[in-house]
Every structure is written in C-alpha cells, then in structure tokens.
Design a protein around this motif. Structure first.
Motif, PDB file in Angstrom:
ATOM      1  N   GLY A  17       0.934  -1.313   0.100  1.00 19.44           N
ATOM      2  CA  GLY A  17      -0.155   0.037  -0.061  1.00 19.44           C
ATOM      3  C   GLY A  17       0.888   1.416   0.167  1.00 19.44           C
ATOM      4  O   GLY A  17       0.566   2.283  -0.681  1.00 19.44           O
ATOM      5  N   TRP A  47      -1.877  -1.800  -5.559  1.00 18.60           N
ATOM      6  CA  TRP A  47      -3.113  -1.952  -4.729  1.00 18.60           C
ATOM      7  C   TRP A  47      -3.819  -3.311  -4.776  1.00 18.60           C
ATOM      8  O   TRP A  47      -4.347  -3.660  -3.765  1.00 18.60           O
ATOM      9  N   HIS A  50      -1.962  -5.250  -2.427  1.00 19.17           N
ATOM     10  CA  HIS A  50      -2.071  -4.720  -1.003  1.00 19.17           C
ATOM     11  C   HIS A  50      -3.609  -5.286  -0.512  1.00 19.17           C
ATOM     12  O   HIS A  50      -3.656  -5.974   0.593  1.00 19.17           O
ATOM     13  N   ASN A  63      -9.481  -2.769  -8.634  1.00 17.39           N
ATOM     14  CA  ASN A  63      -8.051  -1.926  -8.854  1.00 17.39           C
ATOM     15  C   ASN A  63      -7.431  -2.844 -10.381  1.00 17.39           C
ATOM     16  O   ASN A  63      -6.972  -2.388 -11.175  1.00 17.39           O
ATOM     17  N   GLY A 152      -4.010   2.455   2.696  1.00 17.33           N
ATOM     18  CA  GLY A 152      -5.000   3.470   1.802  1.00 17.33           C
ATOM     19  C   GLY A 152      -5.439   4.652   2.354  1.00 17.33           C
ATOM     20  O   GLY A 152      -5.831   5.444   1.589  1.00 17.33           O
TER      21      GLY A 152
END
Length: 177
Positions: A17, A47, A50, A63, A152
C-alpha cells in the motif's frame, strides 16, 4: 514461507500500500494524460497486492479493472480511442465485479469510486481528471478506514493534497502566461 506470509499478511499489505501511495502521490503532478494513466496502471496493480493480503476482494477486482482501463485509456490522448462504449463497458464490468465479490454494505464504496474513476479517467483534460478524482478519494478513504487499510487511508489524504497542489500550481502557471 507460507506461514511467514500468513503471519505477516497485514504488514505485507501495508508495504504494498505504501509503495502504491508513493506512485499515487506523484502521478497527479504530471500534465500529460498518457503518463498519468500509465502511472495509474502500476499504482492499481500495487493496490491489488495490498488488498489481496488484506483479504478484500472487491477492491482487488476494482483495481485490476482499473489497471486494464487505465492502460486502454492511456491511448485516448492521441485519439486512437474515441468510442463511448469503452467507458460503459468498464462501468458494467465494475458492477458485475462488485456483485461477484460482494462482502458487505461497505463494498458499495469501491464501486462508487470506480464509477467516478471511469468518468474521470476518460477525460483527456487533466484538470477535469483531477477534479473528478476527489470523490474517488473520499469513497476510498471511508472504505479504507473501515477495513483497516492504513496505507490506503493515508494514500487518499496525500492524493487529495497532491491534487490540490497540482490544481493551485497549474492555476498560478496559467495566470503567469
């Protein structure tokens, strides 16, 4: 190795992230649509990693679609792509992906963010892209707080600051011309 990953998945998620955040903060400082879009591809893939490590699959889907969408949209600047069906296809895919990965009511926020992102990123005017990205950041900020995505959450704050700086900087540049 698998035990290490399971035990440290939250930390690994945050590392991915913060890597994505580094790309996200810088990308809005560029004025070329294609460059912003291609940086968004790399950012979206980070992302994906993540959110995978956090076990949140609606944002992974959004994403991943975002990475594909941004790659395709990167060709829009040169007028290679004009069909208005392309953003509509991505809107439909976003809704379908959300339905398939639905976890709880919070899953609606990545969908709303995705809808705004499709509209924002279809713009070739980078100023409008920046402005329309603000609601995207707000949706992700709320979602990330709720799901303990600290990278995030921080990302959305810094991206908003980056967008504001870019808007002010470009407004000042226009006045000087």
């Amino acid at each position: 190795m698998l035990d290490f990953i399971k035990t440290n998945s939250f930390i690994i998620a945050q590392v991915f992230g913060f890597m994505a955040m580094t790309v996200a903060i810088s990308m809005y400082q560029f004025n070329k649509h294609k460059k912003v879009m291609l940086l968004m591809v790399g950012c979206a893939l980070l992302w994906c990693c993540h959110y995978t490590f956090l076990g949140l699959f609606t944002p992974v889907a959004m994403n991943f679609l975002g990475a594909v969408k941004n790659f395709i949209f990167s060709f829009k600047e040169g007028k290679q792509i004009e069909s208005k069906t392309i953003p509509i296809i991505f809107l439909i895919l976003s809704v379908a992906s959300t339905i398939l990965t639905w976890k709880d009511a919070w899953s609606i926020l990545p969908l709303i963010a995705s809808v705004f992102a499709v509209v924002a990123q279809w713009q070739t005017n980078v100023k409008y892209l920046r402005l329309l990205t603000i609601p995207v950041c707000v949706c992700w900020f709320i979602y990330n707080i709720n799901n303990q995505s600290w990278a995030g959450t921080a990302n959305e704050v810094f991206v908003l600051i980056s967008i504001i700086i870019a808007l002010v900087r470009n407004k000042e540049t226009k006045k000087a011309e």
